[in-house]
Design a protein around this motif. Structure first.
Motif, short mmCIF file in Angstrom:
data_model
loop_
_atom_site.label_atom_id
_atom_site.label_comp_id
_atom_site.label_asym_id
_atom_site.label_seq_id
_atom_site.Cartn_x
_atom_site.Cartn_y
_atom_site.Cartn_z
N GLY A 452 0.79 -1.23 0.00
CA GLY A 452 0.00 0.00 0.00
C GLY A 452 0.82 1.27 0.00
N GLU A 457 -4.08 7.97 -1.99
CA GLU A 457 -5.10 7.16 -1.31
C GLU A 457 -6.52 7.62 -1.63
OE1 GLU A 457 -2.45 8.54 0.22
OE2 GLU A 457 -1.75 7.34 1.93
N ASN A 483 1.37 0.63 4.57
CA ASN A 483 0.55 1.83 4.74
C ASN A 483 -0.79 1.38 5.34
OD1 ASN A 483 -1.05 4.10 4.52
ND2 ASN A 483 -0.64 4.44 2.34
N PHE A 486 -4.18 3.20 4.36
CA PHE A 486 -4.77 2.80 3.08
C PHE A 486 -5.39 1.40 3.19
CE2 PHE A 486 -4.18 0.27 -0.81
CZ PHE A 486 -5.14 0.90 -1.59
#
Length: 703
Positions: A452, A457, A483, A486
């Motif tokens: 991610g 995003e 991430n 996300f």
């Protein structure tokens, strides 16, 4: 393309490549012409991080950073203090420094306190509207006062700026936040992220004339307008600019201590990615610390704990009175269906695997192992397809195929040969995965395996929200520092769940857990009876839950009811439970948790089309009242007395971060700058292109 846009894009691309050539050198923003603060290698008396300069043999001492984290966990609430100590190692009288550090926090953290410590003195931070806080900080910086500023870039990325650190001085910035503990599959877990991984920034570089750029290695783009603020410079793990023969040790040491009061007899306590020491008190309290004094800030810390047999909680309710308002937090565990047989519903499963450069190293091996395990869980009644993406999206079959020996064999061979390289163009792969439709007899599920590490995003959330259809999206975070904002939010919009796999040894257990969820009926149509219209509840609509996940809501009202009833459906069977709210244990911090949930809900409404100005005002009302950092508010602390003489200038330093553990720098950033003249040749080529554009523009005006 118009001439204006051509010139603007070319100039931005030229600047982008120029900035890229500095990615292994300091990313500094000099506000004024600087006096000579450089030193030679002969001046270095000990270990020190130095930046190269344009003068051969001259280097600039960089401020150093170390972090101490203390977390207190009581039941389901965690309260954390993160102390960042900035040291200006230079003893030159002109070497006044500003440190700018981009760092991660848990994506559901409610940041509500800032303290700046200089020696024995402590300056408390104040919450202000973001633009006003920035103005206060800049004013203090110009006046030579010590000041610190904490800003939110994403729900899980923040920036600390510290101005006017004198030669040889230390300034400590303390940040406090609160979050809730996650409970899933019978285990509690706490995650503390340590590093912002390099993110793929899609789009055309642009120069925002009304926006001060950040100090990151990327320019802002039309698709990620704040890219320069979320891409902190990265310390190359192998390349030492001073002495290429000796590799550079990881920077930014971090120490960590946890005080855990679980509220029940403890069964198992684990830290899967770091070695720890745990000392138990007679009352069941646990003191946890790292086995080593410090670790490099290069991978997420995770702590999990399980209740002893028969001690698993089925219900937790807490209350808080703050001012005229009452708050309640409740968690209820639906019955675990371990004795239920998997449903006979046929599934169409679309596997999407990230093969971009950031997945190189151990991450791609974890993702491939997870995908191969998932393929082996398919049955003859299922259909499937495999999509991989990096800079380009590849689809194994033109459409989903039934599970047969020949299709499964082809898929296994395809996965075995996957390699990580290139960019992270998630959007085309996401659209490809969501655009299909399964036969009416099949349940469509999309399983997304990625770290991610992207900056766009919001663009991806909008795609999921508008194109999900009847599919369900499950995200599996891969690697040492995914991430999580996300991954969790994408699963939330996709009405699925988020699972993290941090090492290859976890693949089987985590994939078994997610397939238990996929194969068993979700708890749907959840709602709470007994609340009047004066009570605000978050989440406002309880999402579908999968096996092992609890119902968690927070309430606020002038007067809460004595009891409520939760109702829902497990498959085709109704489920209901009544919960008494009166005479429950009091717990501080529920109002902060409620405010953080409300801000998140307001930001989601903006994604559903609510006017930005209305959203901003609503967020400001909540954030300023509860002293919270948000997209529109920041914390700022300013000392009253100027310390930097008016004739001494200030040097800004963007603090470098480590590359997340297991990632391959070359696959992400390419070869070190000195290894090739390719970038110089590209820059010369772009300079020629820019000159051609200017001539074109000039001819156009003459014509």
């Amino acid at each position: 393309m118009t001439r204006h846009l051509f010139l603007r894009a070319t100039l931005a691309l030229f600047l982008s490549l120029g900035a890229g050539s500095l990615s292994l050198a300091p990313a500094c923003g000099n506000e004024l012409e600087q006096p000579d603060q450089t030193i030679s290698l002969n001046d270095v008396k000990g270990g020190r991080l130095l930046f190269k300069t344009n003068q051969p043999g001259r280097f600039l001492p960089a401020p150093t950073l170390k972090t101490d984290v203390r977390i207190s966990v009581t039941g389901l609430i965690a309260r954390a203090t993160v102390s960042q100590e900035f040291l200006n190692p230079s003893l030159e009288e002109n070497a006044w420094a500003e440190g700018v550090y981009v760092f991660p926090l848990p994506d559901r953290a409610a940041v509500d306190h800032l303290r700046m410590k200089i020696g024995e003195r402590i300056i408390e931070g104040q919450i202000k509207e973001k633009a006003e806080a920035k103005k206060v900080y800049e004013q203090a910086k110009q006046e030579g006062k010590r000041a610190s500023l904490v800003e939110q870039e994403r729900p899980n990325i923040f920036t600390t700026s510290v101005a006017n650190i004198g030669p040889g001085e230390r300034v400590t910035v303390e940040i406090e936040y609160q979050e809730t503990i996650r409970y899933d599959q019978g285990a509690f877990s706490l995650r503390f992220p340590m590093v912002v991984g390099p993110r793929y920034i899609p789009g055309t570089p642009v120069v925002m004339e009304d926006q001060q750029p950040g100090n990151g290695w990327s320019l802002d783009t039309d698709r990620v307008p704040d890219a320069s603020r979320i891409t902190p410079p990265v310390q190359h793990p192998d390349y030492n600019p001073i002495n290429p023969i000796n590799p550079v040790s990881p920077i930014n040491p971090l120490s960590l201590n946890i005080d855990l009061v679980p509220g029940f007899s403890l069964g198992k306590l684990e830290s899967p990615y770091h070695q720890i020491l745990a000392i138990a008190e007679p009352d069941g309290r646990q003191h946890i610390t790292l086995r080593e004094d410090t670790v490099p800030a290069d991978r997420d810390f995770v702590l999990t704990w399980n209740p002893a047999t028969g001690q698993a909680p089925t219900l937790s309710v807490f209350r808080e009175q703050r001012g005229d308002d009452q708050y309640a937090f409740l968690m209820a565990m639906p019955p675990i269906g371990s004795d239920r047989s998997p449903t006979a519903v046929a599934r169409e499963t679309i596997f999407v695997i990230d093969t971009s450069g950031s997945m190189s190293g151990t991450s791609i091996e974890q993702a491939k192992a997870a995908l191969l395990l998932a393929l082996n869980r398919l049955t003859t009644q299922d259909r499937f397809n495999v999509i991989q993406f990096n800079s380009v999206t590849h689809v194994l079959f033109s459409q989903a195929q039934p599970v047969k020996p020949e299709t499964l064999r082809k898929a296994v061979h395809y996965v075995d040969n996957l390699k990580a390289n290139g960019g992270t163009e998630i959007l085309p792969a996401l659209k490809m995965a969501l655009k299909g439709s399964a036969p009416a007899t099949h349940l469509r599920q999309v399983i997304f395996l990625t770290d991610g590490q992207v900056g766009n995003e919001d663009e991806l959330f909008e795609t999921i929200r508008t194109q999900l259809g009847t599919s369900r999206l499950f995200t599996i975070g891969i690697g040492s520092g995914p991430n999580s904002h996300f991954m969790r939010k994408a699963a939330e919009f996709g009405r699925g769940t988020f699972t993290h796999i941090g090492s290859t040894s976890e693949v089987k257990a985590q994939m078994d857990a997610i397939f238990r969820k996929l194969e068993r009926p979700a708890l749907t149509d959840l709602h709470i009876e007994g609340l009047d219209g004066q009570i605000e509840m978050f989440p406002a609509r309880i999402p579908d839950l999968y096996e092992g996940e609890p119902v968690v809501v927070v309430l606020k009202g002038a007067a809460l009811p004595e009891s409520v009833t939760i109702q829902g459906m497990i498959g085709s069977a109704p489920w209901t439970t009544s919960i008494r709210l009166k005479h429950r244990d009091s717990r501080e911090g529920l109002s902060v948790y409620w405010a953080r949930q409300k801000i998140a809900a307001l930001m989601d409404q903006q994604r559903y089309g609510q006017d930005e100005a209305a959203t901003k005002q609503a967020v400001l009302d909540v954030a300023l009242l509860h002293h919270l950092v948000s997209k529109y508010t920041s914390l700022v602390a300013v000392d009253v007395t100027p310390v930097r003489p008016a004739d001494k200038l200030l040097q800004t330093h963007a603090m470098k971060t480590n590359l997340p553990d297991g990632q391959d720098s070359q696959a992400i950033f390419g070869l070190p700058q000195t290894a090739t003249s390719g970038q110089l040749q590209i820059l010369l080529g772009l300079a020629g292109l820019l000159a051609a554009g200017l001539m074109w523009s000039s001819r156009g005006r003459v014509a």
